[in-house]
Enzyme design. Structure first.
Site, mmCIF file in Angstrom:
data_model
loop_
_atom_site.group_PDB
_atom_site.id
_atom_site.type_symbol
_atom_site.label_atom_id
_atom_site.label_comp_id
_atom_site.label_asym_id
_atom_site.label_seq_id
_atom_site.Cartn_x
_atom_site.Cartn_y
_atom_site.Cartn_z
ATOM 1 N N THR A 47 3.127 -6.787 -5.305
ATOM 2 C CA THR A 47 2.904 -7.975 -6.132
ATOM 3 C C THR A 47 4.190 -8.785 -6.279
ATOM 4 O O THR A 47 4.157 -10.025 -6.308
ATOM 5 C CB THR A 47 2.388 -7.571 -7.520
ATOM 6 O OG1 THR A 47 1.270 -6.709 -7.369
ATOM 7 C CG2 THR A 47 1.978 -8.787 -8.323
ATOM 8 N N THR A 48 5.335 -8.093 -6.373
ATOM 9 C CA THR A 48 6.620 -8.780 -6.483
ATOM 10 C C THR A 48 6.893 -9.656 -5.268
ATOM 11 O O THR A 48 7.635 -10.636 -5.357
ATOM 12 C CB THR A 48 7.746 -7.743 -6.670
ATOM 13 O OG1 THR A 48 7.435 -6.945 -7.826
ATOM 14 C CG2 THR A 48 9.097 -8.396 -6.872
ATOM 15 N N TYR A 110 -10.233 -6.777 -11.414
ATOM 16 C CA TYR A 110 -11.216 -7.801 -11.755
ATOM 17 C C TYR A 110 -12.653 -7.279 -11.796
ATOM 18 O O TYR A 110 -13.364 -7.533 -12.765
ATOM 19 C CB TYR A 110 -11.131 -9.026 -10.815
ATOM 20 C CG TYR A 110 -11.942 -10.206 -11.325
ATOM 21 C CD1 TYR A 110 -11.496 -10.963 -12.398
ATOM 22 C CD2 TYR A 110 -13.166 -10.522 -10.764
ATOM 23 C CE1 TYR A 110 -12.249 -12.016 -12.890
ATOM 24 C CE2 TYR A 110 -13.932 -11.571 -11.246
ATOM 25 C CZ TYR A 110 -13.468 -12.312 -12.310
ATOM 26 O OH TYR A 110 -14.218 -13.344 -12.809
ATOM 27 N N TYR A 136 -1.544 3.228 -7.379
ATOM 28 C CA TYR A 136 -0.798 2.319 -8.262
ATOM 29 C C TYR A 136 -1.662 1.981 -9.448
ATOM 30 O O TYR A 136 -2.693 1.319 -9.316
ATOM 31 C CB TYR A 136 -0.384 1.063 -7.485
ATOM 32 C CG TYR A 136 0.423 0.053 -8.265
ATOM 33 C CD1 TYR A 136 1.039 0.371 -9.479
ATOM 34 C CD2 TYR A 136 0.596 -1.240 -7.782
ATOM 35 C CE1 TYR A 136 1.778 -0.562 -10.178
ATOM 36 C CE2 TYR A 136 1.339 -2.181 -8.471
ATOM 37 C CZ TYR A 136 1.930 -1.840 -9.677
ATOM 38 O OH TYR A 136 2.667 -2.774 -10.369
ATOM 39 N N ARG A 141 -2.534 -5.579 -15.149
ATOM 40 C CA ARG A 141 -2.927 -6.509 -14.093
ATOM 41 C C ARG A 141 -4.356 -6.285 -13.607
ATOM 42 O O ARG A 141 -5.000 -7.199 -13.109
ATOM 43 C CB ARG A 141 -1.980 -6.387 -12.892
ATOM 44 C CG ARG A 141 -0.578 -6.925 -13.139
ATOM 45 C CD ARG A 141 0.250 -6.873 -11.859
ATOM 46 N NE ARG A 141 1.597 -7.389 -12.062
ATOM 47 C CZ ARG A 141 1.959 -8.656 -11.930
ATOM 48 N NH1 ARG A 141 1.045 -9.574 -11.609
ATOM 49 N NH2 ARG A 141 3.209 -9.034 -12.120
ATOM 50 N N LYS A 165 2.259 5.457 -8.709
ATOM 51 C CA LYS A 165 3.126 4.550 -9.447
ATOM 52 C C LYS A 165 2.402 4.244 -10.753
ATOM 53 O O LYS A 165 1.338 3.631 -10.749
ATOM 54 C CB LYS A 165 3.386 3.269 -8.648
ATOM 55 C CG LYS A 165 4.232 2.240 -9.379
ATOM 56 C CD LYS A 165 4.403 0.971 -8.552
ATOM 57 C CE LYS A 165 5.198 -0.085 -9.310
ATOM 58 N NZ LYS A 165 5.303 -1.364 -8.546
ATOM 59 N N ILE A 207 9.393 2.722 -8.524
ATOM 60 C CA ILE A 207 9.308 1.578 -7.615
ATOM 61 C C ILE A 207 9.647 0.371 -8.475
ATOM 62 O O ILE A 207 8.903 -0.003 -9.372
ATOM 63 C CB ILE A 207 7.931 1.454 -6.957
ATOM 64 C CG1 ILE A 207 7.700 2.655 -6.034
ATOM 65 C CG2 ILE A 207 7.824 0.157 -6.162
ATOM 66 C CD1 ILE A 207 6.338 2.691 -5.374
#
Length: 293
Positions: A47-48, A110, A136, A141, A165, A207
């Site tokens: 995402t970063t 979502y 993750y 999010r 993560k 991470i």
């Protein structure tokens, strides 16, 4: 699965030029910056890296560049996740994963699957690739939470699901993960400002976003904590804490790109819907960078 994710992985930003095209020269400079300052592995296409705004071709080119420029210095992890299981299975066939050591796959967002849906999603991915998989969990999010029982079930049933993560921010859940996960399964922080307490209770690494901009001090903090030198780790944690919080004050990766600009590593251009940090936050980041650069 022999690969270890102990220590510091860095979730690489994707530098852009002023015209919003990918700045590969700056990406190479960033890779050298973090590898030369001690990170243990690279994570591309997280995402970063603003992957929601990268085209499929751009993602493939970024991954190819990261692998080639890294040139085997440290392992490379590829972010590959989403909320359409079938699409991820197609990506596994379509992407050239040569030189990739593992996959980082975010829990479906979502559409909010149940725990059974999360289990079946990851099981399908694990069956479609021999690569090690890092789960993750980032409920802020995804609007969903991978419960420790679900992760445990996946670890037992899928030999290539080897780590998670964890970015729920829930310390009780952190401790439950530590207490129930099997030996060899690695627990990785997903929140830079929580790395020290997470390692103190049994996590194996992180991470990180901050490792883009502050790789030397950050990896020193993580390594000290892992070595049991908590006094040294705590000193470095508090050296970094304000800077880490500033990176997220107006969203990621706007903050870390601002810091990287101050460091001369890359520019701070973002793709919409993300925008640059405010002038006040930029000045605060600039002042902090000046204290450790």
């Amino acid at each position: 699965m022999n690969i270890s994710f102990r220590g510091t992985g860095v979730a690489l930003v994707t530098p852009f030029r002023n015209d919003h095209s990918i700045d590969y020269d700056a990406l190479g400079k960033l890779i050298d910056h973090v590898v030369n300052n001690g990170v243990d592995y690279l994570v591309a296409l997280g995402t970063t890296g603003e992957t929601p705004t990268l085209s499929s071709d751009e993602k493939k080119q970024v991954l190819k560049f990261v692998v080639q420029h890294n040139a085997g210095r440290v392992p490379v992890v590829c972010g590959m996740g989403g909320n359409n299981t079938a699409e991820i299975l197609e990506q596994l066939k379509d992407y050239d994963l040569t030189g990739v050591s593992a996959l980082l796959s975010v829990s479906p967002y979502y559409n909010k699957p149940t725990q059974e849906g999360i289990y079946q999603h990851y099981k399908a991915i694990a069956q479609a690739t021999p690569l090690p998989i890092i789960l993750y969990n980032v409920p802020g999010r995804t609007a969903g939470n991978i419960l420790p029982a679900t992760a445990l079930r996946l670890a037992k049933d899928c030999s290539n699901i080897v780590a998670i993560k964890e970015a729920s921010g829930n310390i009780v859940q952190f401790m439950e993960y530590v207490s129930v996960m099997p030996d060899g399964f690695q627990l990785l922080s997903g929140d830079d400002n929580l790395v020290l307490p997470q390692i103190a209770i049994g996590f194996h690494g992180v991470i990180s976003v901050a490792a883009n901009s502050y790789p030397k001090l950050f990896t020193e903090m993580v390594n000290a904590a892992l070595d049991g030198d908590l006094g040294n780790a705590r000193t470095k944690h508090y050296q970094l804490l304000k800077g880490m919080d500033l990176l997220f004050a107006e969203g990621n990766p706007a903050g870390v790109k601002c810091a990287l600009k101050q460091l001369g590593v890359c520019g701070d251009t973002l793709r919409l819907p993300l925008v640059n940090v405010s002038d006040a936050t930029e000045q605060a980041i600039k002042a902090f960078v000046g204290t450790i650069a």
